[in-house]
Each structure stands twice: as structure tokens, then as C-alpha cells.
Design a protein around this motif. Structure first.
Motif, mmCIF file in Angstrom:
data_model
loop_
_atom_site.group_PDB
_atom_site.id
_atom_site.type_symbol
_atom_site.label_atom_id
_atom_site.label_comp_id
_atom_site.label_asym_id
_atom_site.label_seq_id
_atom_site.Cartn_x
_atom_site.Cartn_y
_atom_site.Cartn_z
ATOM 1 N N ARG A 160 0.788 -1.023 -0.042
ATOM 2 C CA ARG A 160 -0.145 0.051 0.083
ATOM 3 C C ARG A 160 0.709 1.334 -0.130
ATOM 4 N N GLN A 161 2.187 1.182 0.711
ATOM 5 C CA GLN A 161 3.048 2.343 0.720
ATOM 6 C C GLN A 161 3.451 2.613 -0.797
ATOM 7 N N PHE A 162 3.888 1.493 -1.146
ATOM 8 C CA PHE A 162 4.546 1.468 -2.592
ATOM 9 C C PHE A 162 3.500 2.196 -3.382
ATOM 10 N N ASP A 163 2.041 1.735 -3.420
ATOM 11 C CA ASP A 163 1.189 2.193 -4.337
ATOM 12 C C ASP A 163 1.049 3.647 -4.020
ATOM 13 N N ARG A 164 1.046 4.148 -2.937
ATOM 14 C CA ARG A 164 0.931 5.628 -2.937
ATOM 15 C C ARG A 164 2.005 6.458 -3.195
ATOM 16 N N CYS A 165 3.096 5.923 -3.149
ATOM 17 C CA CYS A 165 4.252 6.635 -3.748
ATOM 18 C C CYS A 165 4.343 6.572 -5.243
ATOM 19 N N ARG A 166 3.833 5.470 -5.741
ATOM 20 C CA ARG A 166 4.004 5.326 -7.329
ATOM 21 C C ARG A 166 2.825 6.493 -7.782
ATOM 22 N N ASP A 167 1.341 6.506 -7.316
ATOM 23 C CA ASP A 167 0.374 7.121 -7.564
ATOM 24 C C ASP A 167 0.655 8.631 -7.344
ATOM 25 N N THR A 168 1.405 9.096 -6.365
ATOM 26 C CA THR A 168 1.821 10.312 -6.339
ATOM 27 C C THR A 168 2.695 10.972 -7.202
ATOM 28 N N ALA A 169 3.904 9.985 -7.445
ATOM 29 C CA ALA A 169 4.981 10.177 -8.421
ATOM 30 C C ALA A 169 4.409 10.373 -9.776
ATOM 31 N N ARG A 170 3.390 9.550 -10.120
ATOM 32 C CA ARG A 170 2.738 9.454 -11.494
ATOM 33 C C ARG A 170 1.957 10.611 -11.548
ATOM 34 N N GLY A 171 1.210 10.964 -10.630
ATOM 35 C CA GLY A 171 0.258 12.409 -10.567
ATOM 36 C C GLY A 171 1.309 13.717 -11.059
ATOM 37 N N TYR A 172 2.376 13.777 -10.377
ATOM 38 C CA TYR A 172 3.191 14.804 -10.534
ATOM 39 C C TYR A 172 3.753 14.863 -11.946
ATOM 40 N N ILE A 173 4.349 13.863 -12.346
ATOM 41 C CA ILE A 173 4.780 13.761 -13.812
ATOM 42 C C ILE A 173 3.736 14.030 -14.726
ATOM 43 N N GLU A 174 2.574 13.402 -14.537
ATOM 44 C CA GLU A 174 1.260 13.858 -15.346
ATOM 45 C C GLU A 174 1.148 15.098 -15.615
ATOM 46 N N ARG A 175 1.169 15.932 -14.528
ATOM 47 C CA ARG A 175 1.065 17.211 -14.401
ATOM 48 C C ARG A 175 1.999 18.229 -14.941
ATOM 49 N N GLY A 176 3.336 17.900 -15.414
ATOM 50 C CA GLY A 176 4.255 18.244 -16.066
ATOM 51 C C GLY A 176 5.697 18.373 -14.942
ATOM 52 N N MET A 177 5.803 17.905 -13.906
ATOM 53 C CA MET A 177 7.112 17.931 -13.249
ATOM 54 C C MET A 177 7.834 16.830 -13.905
ATOM 55 N N THR A 178 9.122 16.992 -13.639
ATOM 56 C CA THR A 178 10.286 15.922 -14.238
ATOM 57 C C THR A 178 10.591 14.686 -13.044
ATOM 58 N N ILE A 179 11.064 13.717 -13.546
ATOM 59 C CA ILE A 179 11.345 12.838 -12.355
ATOM 60 C C ILE A 179 12.522 13.543 -11.539
ATOM 61 N N LEU A 180 13.447 14.116 -12.259
ATOM 62 C CA LEU A 180 14.385 14.768 -11.679
ATOM 63 C C LEU A 180 14.195 15.867 -10.771
ATOM 64 N N GLU A 181 13.274 16.735 -11.133
ATOM 65 C CA GLU A 181 12.539 17.552 -10.167
ATOM 66 C C GLU A 181 12.014 16.910 -8.979
ATOM 67 N N LEU A 182 11.377 15.933 -9.256
ATOM 68 C CA LEU A 182 10.521 15.218 -8.274
ATOM 69 C C LEU A 182 11.572 14.667 -7.092
ATOM 70 N N PHE A 183 12.388 13.930 -7.572
ATOM 71 C CA PHE A 183 13.308 13.046 -6.727
ATOM 72 C C PHE A 183 14.913 13.472 -6.595
ATOM 73 N N ALA A 184 15.432 14.214 -7.590
ATOM 74 C CA ALA A 184 16.827 14.277 -7.651
ATOM 75 C C ALA A 184 17.129 15.389 -7.149
ATOM 76 N N ALA A 185 16.369 16.629 -6.809
ATOM 77 C CA ALA A 185 16.506 18.125 -6.547
ATOM 78 C C ALA A 185 16.741 18.213 -5.042
#
Length: 185
Positions: A160-185
Motif C-alpha cells: 500500500r505504501q508503494f502504491d501511494r508513492c507510485r500514484d503520487t509520483a505519477r500524478g506529479y509527472i502527468e502534471r508536468g514535473m520531471t522525475i529529476l525535479e521530483l526526486f533528484a532536486a
């Protein structure tokens, strides 16, 4: 076709967020023909966060990409139970992580059957990996991110924790954020 950032959000967000040791991602070569070159950027961006990217296998149709946290992976593989299981498959336990990953790559390429001990490299509990191998993938208690033969309730909470993390990350990416901005900044 997925953007590479969306693919990472979908399949590696728990690793990038520090919740999981590793994930294996199948990348279609036709969608990501320049994956080896692309990974140079991601390697540099995520190095300070303790995340690495390694192509374990490449063929005409796909790449198998391991997204992993080396320190955590070494710790997982250092347990006595993991070492005993890996010894069965002749892993060079005393030669370091790169040698272990190279042996895993060789086993993926040369064996007709996928090497099920890969679960240890993905951070699955040893009892679940051993159960999968011994039961040949049958008679598990629960199936989610992996087949569970041990502590079902703990696995359900973790999934369930993995699902929430995945869904949150996917939502940010779908709204235009990059994976680098989300996790590497």
C-alpha cells in the motif's frame, strides 16, 4: 508510449523515494533506443541521492534496467540467509556488488529460465524468495509486488505504501514535473 520519466514514476518511485532497495524495469528498445546515453544524465543527477541505474540485459527488443540503491542492496545481500541462497547459484559473494550484478546479468542472459533469486536483488524478503523458488511460484499467501510466502500483513502494508508513492509520483509527472525535479532536486 510512456515518457521515460513516467516509466520511472510508474515502476521505480519507491526506489527513488528511498522506500525500496531496487526495481527492475523492462524498457522497450523501440521506445527508448538511446537508453544507455539517457542513463548518463540520470546517473549524474541521482548519484548524490544514492541511486544507480544499470542495464542488466539488452536484446533487440528490450532493455532490462535495474534502478537500485547500492548501500541498501549490499546490506540486503549480506544477511546469512541471502548469502546461503546466493551461494547455491555460485554468486561471487566476496568480490563486491559489481561482481554480483555481473553474475546476475550473466544468469539472465544465459539461462532459459529467469533467475528467481533476483528477488533478493530487488529487496524482497528472503523467505518470500526462497518460498517462490521452492514452491515454483505456487501456493503463495498473497501476490502483489511479489509473491508473499512469509508475513502477509507486513507485505500488504508495504505494498500500500508503494502504491501511494507510485500514484503520487505519477500524478506529479502527468502534471508536468520531471522525475529529476521530483526526486533528484
Amino acid at each position: 508510449m510512456y515518457s521515460f520519466d513516467l516509466l520511472l514514476a510508474e515502476h521505480a518511485a519507491p526506489v527513488l523515494a528511498g522506500m525500496k532497495t531496487a526495481n527492475l524495469i523492462t524498457c522497450r528498445r523501440e521506445w527508448y533506443p538511446n537508453l544507455p546515453e539517457m542513463l548518463t544524465i540520470y546517473q549524474q543527477a541521482f548519484a548524490a541521492r544514492g541511486v544507480r541505474f544499470r542495464i542488466l540485459c539488452a536484446c533487440d527488443y528490450r532493455f532490462l534496467l535495474l534502478v537500485y540503491r547500492p548501500e541498501r542492496l549490499l546490506n540486503d545481500l549480506a544477511s546469512k540467509q541471502a548469502r546461503v541462497l546466493l551461494h547455491r547459484y555460485e554468486y561471487p559473494m566476496e568480490q563486491g556488488l559489481d561482481a554480483l550484478l555481473e553474475h546476475l546479468s550473466e544468469r539472465i542472459v544465459r539461462n532459459a529460465q529467469f533467475p528467481h533469486e533476483i528477488g533478493l536483488f530487488l529487496g524482497y524478503p528472503v523467505e518470500d524468495v526462497r518460498g517462490f523458488i521452492e514452491q515454483r511460484g505456487k501456493d503463495c499467501k498473497f501476490s502483489g509486488y511479489w509473491k508473499v510466502y512469509g508475513d502477509e500483513q507486513a507485505a500488504r502494508r508495504l505494498f500500500r505504501q508503494f502504491d501511494r508513492c507510485r500514484d503520487t509520483a505519477r500524478g506529479y509527472i502527468e502534471r508536468g514535473m520531471t522525475i529529476l525535479e521530483l526526486f533528484a532536486a
